[in-house]
Design a protein around this motif. Structure first.
Motif, PDB file in Angstrom:
ATOM      1  N   UNK A 159       0.830  -1.208   0.000  1.00  0.00           N
ATOM      2  CA  UNK A 159       0.000   0.000   0.000  1.00  0.00           C
ATOM      3  C   UNK A 159       0.862   1.255   0.000  1.00  0.00           C
ATOM      4  N   UNK A 160       1.898   1.285   0.831  1.00  0.00           N
ATOM      5  CA  UNK A 160       2.770   2.458   0.903  1.00  0.00           C
ATOM      6  C   UNK A 160       3.600   2.616  -0.369  1.00  0.00           C
ATOM      7  N   UNK A 161       4.080   1.501  -0.937  1.00  0.00           N
ATOM      8  CA  UNK A 161       4.934   1.566  -2.119  1.00  0.00           C
ATOM      9  C   UNK A 161       4.175   2.060  -3.344  1.00  0.00           C
ATOM     10  N   UNK A 162       3.001   1.474  -3.587  1.00  0.00           N
ATOM     11  CA  UNK A 162       2.208   1.893  -4.747  1.00  0.00           C
ATOM     12  C   UNK A 162       1.725   3.333  -4.563  1.00  0.00           C
ATOM     13  N   UNK A 163       1.312   3.681  -3.348  1.00  0.00           N
ATOM     14  CA  UNK A 163       0.851   5.046  -3.081  1.00  0.00           C
ATOM     15  C   UNK A 163       1.973   6.055  -3.301  1.00  0.00           C
ATOM     16  N   UNK A 164       3.207   5.685  -2.982  1.00  0.00           N
ATOM     17  CA  UNK A 164       4.327   6.614  -3.142  1.00  0.00           C
ATOM     18  C   UNK A 164       4.573   6.952  -4.603  1.00  0.00           C
ATOM     19  N   UNK A 165       4.390   5.974  -5.490  1.00  0.00           N
ATOM     20  CA  UNK A 165       4.585   6.231  -6.930  1.00  0.00           C
ATOM     21  C   UNK A 165       3.554   7.232  -7.432  1.00  0.00           C
ATOM     22  N   UNK A 166       2.306   7.010  -7.079  1.00  0.00           N
ATOM     23  CA  UNK A 166       1.250   7.928  -7.494  1.00  0.00           C
ATOM     24  C   UNK A 166       1.411   9.286  -6.823  1.00  0.00           C
ATOM     25  N   UNK A 167       1.873   9.282  -5.580  1.00  0.00           N
ATOM     26  CA  UNK A 167       2.033  10.536  -4.839  1.00  0.00           C
ATOM     27  C   UNK A 167       3.097  11.435  -5.457  1.00  0.00           C
ATOM     28  N   UNK A 168       4.108  10.854  -6.094  1.00  0.00           N
ATOM     29  CA  UNK A 168       5.158  11.659  -6.731  1.00  0.00           C
ATOM     30  C   UNK A 168       4.556  12.563  -7.805  1.00  0.00           C
ATOM     31  N   UNK A 169       3.684  12.009  -8.633  1.00  0.00           N
ATOM     32  CA  UNK A 169       3.083  12.783  -9.725  1.00  0.00           C
ATOM     33  C   UNK A 169       2.169  13.887  -9.178  1.00  0.00           C
ATOM     34  N   UNK A 170       1.373  13.553  -8.182  1.00  0.00           N
ATOM     35  CA  UNK A 170       0.497  14.556  -7.595  1.00  0.00           C
ATOM     36  C   UNK A 170       1.291  15.623  -6.848  1.00  0.00           C
ATOM     37  N   UNK A 171       2.394  15.219  -6.219  1.00  0.00           N
ATOM     38  CA  UNK A 171       3.228  16.179  -5.503  1.00  0.00           C
ATOM     39  C   UNK A 171       3.894  17.154  -6.474  1.00  0.00           C
ATOM     40  N   UNK A 172       4.355  16.645  -7.599  1.00  0.00           N
ATOM     41  CA  UNK A 172       4.962  17.521  -8.613  1.00  0.00           C
ATOM     42  C   UNK A 172       3.933  18.504  -9.151  1.00  0.00           C
ATOM     43  N   UNK A 173       2.708  18.017  -9.362  1.00  0.00           N
ATOM     44  CA  UNK A 173       1.653  18.892  -9.870  1.00  0.00           C
ATOM     45  C   UNK A 173       1.202  19.908  -8.827  1.00  0.00           C
ATOM     46  N   UNK A 174       1.303  19.552  -7.536  1.00  0.00           N
ATOM     47  CA  UNK A 174       0.811  20.438  -6.489  1.00  0.00           C
ATOM     48  C   UNK A 174       1.867  21.293  -5.822  1.00  0.00           C
ATOM     49  N   UNK A 175       3.141  21.004  -6.053  1.00  0.00           N
ATOM     50  CA  UNK A 175       4.207  21.766  -5.416  1.00  0.00           C
ATOM     51  C   UNK A 175       4.278  23.189  -5.967  1.00  0.00           C
ATOM     52  N   UNK A 176       4.609  24.143  -5.107  1.00  0.00           N
ATOM     53  CA  UNK A 176       4.765  25.531  -5.549  1.00  0.00           C
ATOM     54  C   UNK A 176       5.955  25.690  -6.482  1.00  0.00           C
ATOM     55  N   UNK A 177       6.920  24.810  -6.341  1.00  0.00           N
ATOM     56  CA  UNK A 177       8.132  24.889  -7.150  1.00  0.00           C
ATOM     57  C   UNK A 177       7.931  24.330  -8.544  1.00  0.00           C
ATOM     58  N   UNK A 178       7.141  23.271  -8.686  1.00  0.00           N
ATOM     59  CA  UNK A 178       7.029  22.555  -9.963  1.00  0.00           C
ATOM     60  C   UNK A 178       5.624  22.553 -10.547  1.00  0.00           C
ATOM     61  N   UNK A 179       4.692  23.280  -9.975  1.00  0.00           N
ATOM     62  CA  UNK A 179       3.309  23.226 -10.453  1.00  0.00           C
ATOM     63  C   UNK A 179       3.214  23.734 -11.886  1.00  0.00           C
ATOM     64  N   UNK A 180       2.286  23.114 -12.641  1.00  0.00           N
ATOM     65  CA  UNK A 180       2.045  23.533 -14.023  1.00  0.00           C
ATOM     66  C   UNK A 180       1.177  24.779 -14.042  1.00  0.00           C
ATOM     67  N   UNK A 181       0.082  24.753 -13.288  1.00  0.00           N
ATOM     68  CA  UNK A 181      -0.770  25.931 -13.127  1.00  0.00           C
ATOM     69  C   UNK A 181      -1.508  25.844 -11.798  1.00  0.00           C
ATOM     70  N   UNK A 182      -2.172  26.910 -11.448  1.00  0.00           N
ATOM     71  CA  UNK A 182      -2.835  26.979 -10.161  1.00  0.00           C
ATOM     72  C   UNK A 182      -3.967  25.985  -9.996  1.00  0.00           C
ATOM     73  N   UNK A 183      -4.664  25.662 -11.092  1.00  0.00           N
ATOM     74  CA  UNK A 183      -5.793  24.737 -11.025  1.00  0.00           C
ATOM     75  C   UNK A 183      -5.327  23.339 -10.646  1.00  0.00           C
TER      76      UNK A 183
END
Length: 261
Positions: free
Chosen positions: A80-104
């Motif tokens: 559960x933690x391993x699979x969640x971590x892979x998906x979390x990387x993509x969401x974290x990149x999209x949601x981070x202030x440093x790497x976000x694509x846009x505000x939405x």
């Protein structure tokens, strides 16, 4: 002036203490809790525990089946933690202030992470019981959703902390978005991310026992079964194995953290 400041602080502390005591007393009155009876029952509970809650030679006969359930719980927690971590990387990149694509996208990612993180694993298990029933899949998804929410939030903060300077340096050279992510953000954040994943695995193993009781699977179900059938010696063996496994996992995690950090 200084004397007035400390006097004001003391008054505030006294008011807060009075409120807490009032709330505590009110809760005791509503629940009809008797403090004297509660304190007097502690020695009796300790004596009962030492008298009944310990493994015996008969309970050791159940060790193979208990160990199988423990392995199932450990693997479920790690998966559960391993699979969640892979998906979390993509969401974290999209949601981070440093790497976000846009505000939405950033707002959606942060909102999903907050929702999944703030719903307790026991609540997730009860919600998922309606769809999947008492099965290992229910426990897996309950651990997965909480892991995903927590890791997404943790990865966002990690990227914001360690990736900002490196990102600006690469962007100044004209590097593209994906080049910055692959060659700067991920390498700089990876050690801390691995540390968070190890922490999540430890947390999942602790939570999996409760989830197993609710979903009728894993080591939690074994404990619930033995305890309700008054087989306290086998139930105590389950508890001991859980404690030992948690301590071993924590020792391994601490060693890995010292190596990578």
């Amino acid at each position: 002036m200084q004397g007035n400041f400390f006097l004001k602080k003391r008054i505030q502390s006294a008011v807060i203490l009075a409120v807490l005591l009032s709330v505590t007393y009110g809760a005791m009155m509503i629940t009809q809790f008797n403090l004297q009876d509660g304190l007097s029952s502690i020695p009796k509970a300790i004596i009962w525990g030492f008298s009944n809650f310990y493994p015996t030679s008969e309970s050791l006969e159940n060790l193979p089946s208990i160990f199988d359930k423990l392995i199932e719980t450990l693997l479920n927690s790690i998966a559960a933690a391993s699979v969640a971590s892979v998906l979390a990387v993509f969401f974290a990149i999209a949601g981070s202030k440093t790497t976000k694509v846009n505000g939405l996208f950033a707002g959606v990612s942060r909102g999903i992470a907050t929702l999944f993180r703030n719903i307790d694993v026991a609540a997730w298990a009860m919600i998922l019981l309606f769809s999947f029933g008492q099965s290992s899949l229910t426990g897996y998804f309950a651990l997965f959703f909480v892991s995903f929410g927590f890791l997404t939030r943790a990865f966002m903060e990690t990227i914001d902390e360690v990736g900002h300077g490196a990102v600006e340096a690469l962007q100044a050279t004209g590097a593209g978005y994906f080049t910055v992510i692959i060659h700067s953000v991920i390498p700089a954040s990876l050690p801390q991310m691995i540390s968070w994943v190890l922490f999540m695995i430890e947390t999942n193993i602790r939570s999996a026992t409760l989830v197993g009781i609710l979903t009728g699977t894993g080591i939690g179900f074994s404990f619930d079964l033995y305890y309700k059938s008054l087989n306290y010696s086998s139930a105590s063996l389950v508890v001991l194995l859980i404690v030992v496994s948690i301590l071993l996992i924590e020792a391994v995690s601490n060693y890995v953290r010292r190596v990578i950090l």
